[in-house]
Design an enzyme around this catalytic site. Structure first.
Site, short mmCIF file in Angstrom:
data_model
loop_
_atom_site.label_atom_id
_atom_site.label_comp_id
_atom_site.label_asym_id
_atom_site.label_seq_id
_atom_site.Cartn_x
_atom_site.Cartn_y
_atom_site.Cartn_z
N THR A 47 -5.90 -1.62 7.03
CA THR A 47 -5.96 -3.08 7.10
C THR A 47 -7.36 -3.54 7.52
O THR A 47 -7.64 -4.73 7.48
CB THR A 47 -4.93 -3.61 8.12
OG1 THR A 47 -5.15 -2.97 9.39
CG2 THR A 47 -3.51 -3.30 7.66
N ARG A 81 6.56 -8.09 1.88
CA ARG A 81 7.39 -7.63 3.00
C ARG A 81 8.09 -8.80 3.67
O ARG A 81 9.27 -8.73 4.04
CB ARG A 81 6.55 -6.87 4.02
CG ARG A 81 7.36 -6.31 5.19
CD ARG A 81 6.47 -5.56 6.15
NE ARG A 81 5.88 -4.38 5.51
CZ ARG A 81 4.79 -3.76 5.97
NH1 ARG A 81 4.17 -4.21 7.05
NH2 ARG A 81 4.33 -2.70 5.34
N LYS A 83 0.83 -1.21 0.00
CA LYS A 83 0.00 0.00 0.00
C LYS A 83 0.86 1.27 0.00
O LYS A 83 0.64 2.19 -0.78
CB LYS A 83 -0.95 -0.03 1.20
CG LYS A 83 -1.98 -1.17 1.15
CD LYS A 83 -2.97 -1.08 2.27
CE LYS A 83 -2.39 -1.46 3.61
NZ LYS A 83 -1.98 -2.88 3.69
N THR A 84 1.87 1.30 0.88
CA THR A 84 2.77 2.46 0.92
C THR A 84 3.55 2.58 -0.38
O THR A 84 3.74 3.68 -0.92
CB THR A 84 3.73 2.35 2.11
OG1 THR A 84 2.98 2.24 3.32
CG2 THR A 84 4.64 3.57 2.20
N ASP A 87 -1.57 6.33 6.50
CA ASP A 87 -1.61 4.90 6.81
C ASP A 87 -2.54 4.66 8.00
O ASP A 87 -2.71 5.54 8.84
CB ASP A 87 -0.21 4.40 7.12
CG ASP A 87 -0.09 2.89 6.98
OD1 ASP A 87 -1.04 2.25 6.48
OD2 ASP A 87 0.95 2.35 7.39
#
Length: 346
Positions: A166, A225, A72-73, A117
């Site tokens: 999330t 990640r 997302k980032t 975020d």
């Protein structure tokens, strides 16, 4: 409109503000073409970004949802790079007061991107101030209190808000409806994860063969990640014990040292499955009960471990509680009531 002084990786390093390490920033893709996976989301974003750039307008607001670690980032930074605009990064819990929001918004230039975020954790008062900022590009701030109270209107240059969450269900309907695009990021398949392993190893100048690549990709829980974290640890292991070369055997030994088995199950996953089998006969059992039994926070189990276990078919949710599936019994190390076979957890 001022443009970033540099492009590519240098631009991303300058654009990133907040607690992001340079090492991680260096591994992030810098363009849509460099981004792996999430094909539907990418196509939607390409359409919106291309149209906004062609008109010279600011991009409409975007909401990205999905489990942590899926990009997302990274996508927010790519959008900024594609638009050649600055990206300001913040998070929901950090913006505590309307004044904090006003400070963020008034420092933006026209067309800039504000990435928030965990936007579902915004203070409700701050969220209400955000409505007018998103729609009318203005914010009304109250000054003083009591008889001296007065409202000051601040005009804000057109900007793009990219929210990441999330838990999209915790967003209020008024906030959610103000995003032109709402798109969800899903877990990655093994082929895409293998591409990410190869790319990361190339950037880190790590020698790895195809079987080593598949070994890491298969244990990454569908999350880029985690792929990068595993590559870093496996590289360290290979440097110390395998002359710097990663093959299937080296990757397997490194990940076993992390207590991650060939199915991608980590130590807490195994404890959950074993506990459900041994103590609760496979369920149904409540999440709170499981959390106490394995000595872990309920929120951590629900957000980190349970999605993977459910997606991979090890357990399922029912109205009465969590229940082990046949596959869950097979890896739990506990004999199921019907006598189904099982394999021991590593």
């Amino acid at each position: 409109m001022p443009e970033p002084e540099s492009k590519g990786a240098d631009y991303l390093k300058e654009a990133v503000t907040g607690p992001l390490q340079e090492r991680d920033a260096a591994l992030r893709p810098i363009s849509f073409d460099d981004f792996t996976g999430q094909r539907k989301t990418l196509e939607r974003l390409k359409v919106m970004v291309g149209a906004a750039a062609g008109r010279g307008d600011s991009l409409n607001h975007v909401l990205l949802s999905g489990p942590p670690g899926l990009g997302k980032t990274t996508l927010a930074l790519i959008i900024g790079n594609e638009l050649e605009r600055e990206v300001r990064i913040s998070s929901g819990p950090v913006i505590e007061r309307p004044g904090d929001l006003a400070g963020l918004l008034t420092n933006l230039q026209e067309g800039d991107v504000l990435f928030v975020d965990e936007i579902h954790r915004l203070n409700k008062t701050v969220e209400e101030y955000l409505y007018s900022a998103m729609e009318d590009f203005r914010i009304d701030v109250m000054i003083d209190q009591g008889p001296n109270a007065r409202s000051v209107r601040l005009e804000i240059p057109p900007f793009t808000l990219i929210g990441a969450t999330t838990r999209v269900g915790l967003l209020t309907a008024p906030l959610r409806s103000r995003f032109t695009l709402q798109t969800r990021l899903d877990y990655y398949d093994r082929a895409d994860l293998a591409k990410i392993v190869r790319r990361t190893c190339k950037l880190l100048e790590v020698s790895i063969d195809e079987k080593g690549t598949e070994e890491i990709a298969g244990r990454a829980r569908g999350t880029p990640r985690i792929v990068n974290n595993l590559v870093h640890f496996t590289r360290d292991f290979a440097d110390q014990r395998a002359e710097g070369v990663i093959d299937a055997e080296v990757a397997s030994e490194a990940l076993e040292l992390l207590a991650i088995d060939s199915n991608g199950l980590d130590e807490m996953d195994k404890r959950v499955l074993r506990c459900m089998g041994e103590s609760y006969n496979g369920g149904p059992v409540g999440l709170g009960t499981i959390a106490v039994a394995v000595n872990e926070e309920e929120h951590t189990l629900e957000e980190v471990h349970e999605p993977f276990l459910i997606q991979e078919g090890y357990l399922k949710r029912t109205p009465q509680g969590r229940v082990l599936t046949e596959r869950g019994w097979n890896v739990s190390g506990v004999a199921s009531p019907d006598g189904a076979g099982q394999m021991d957890l590593i």
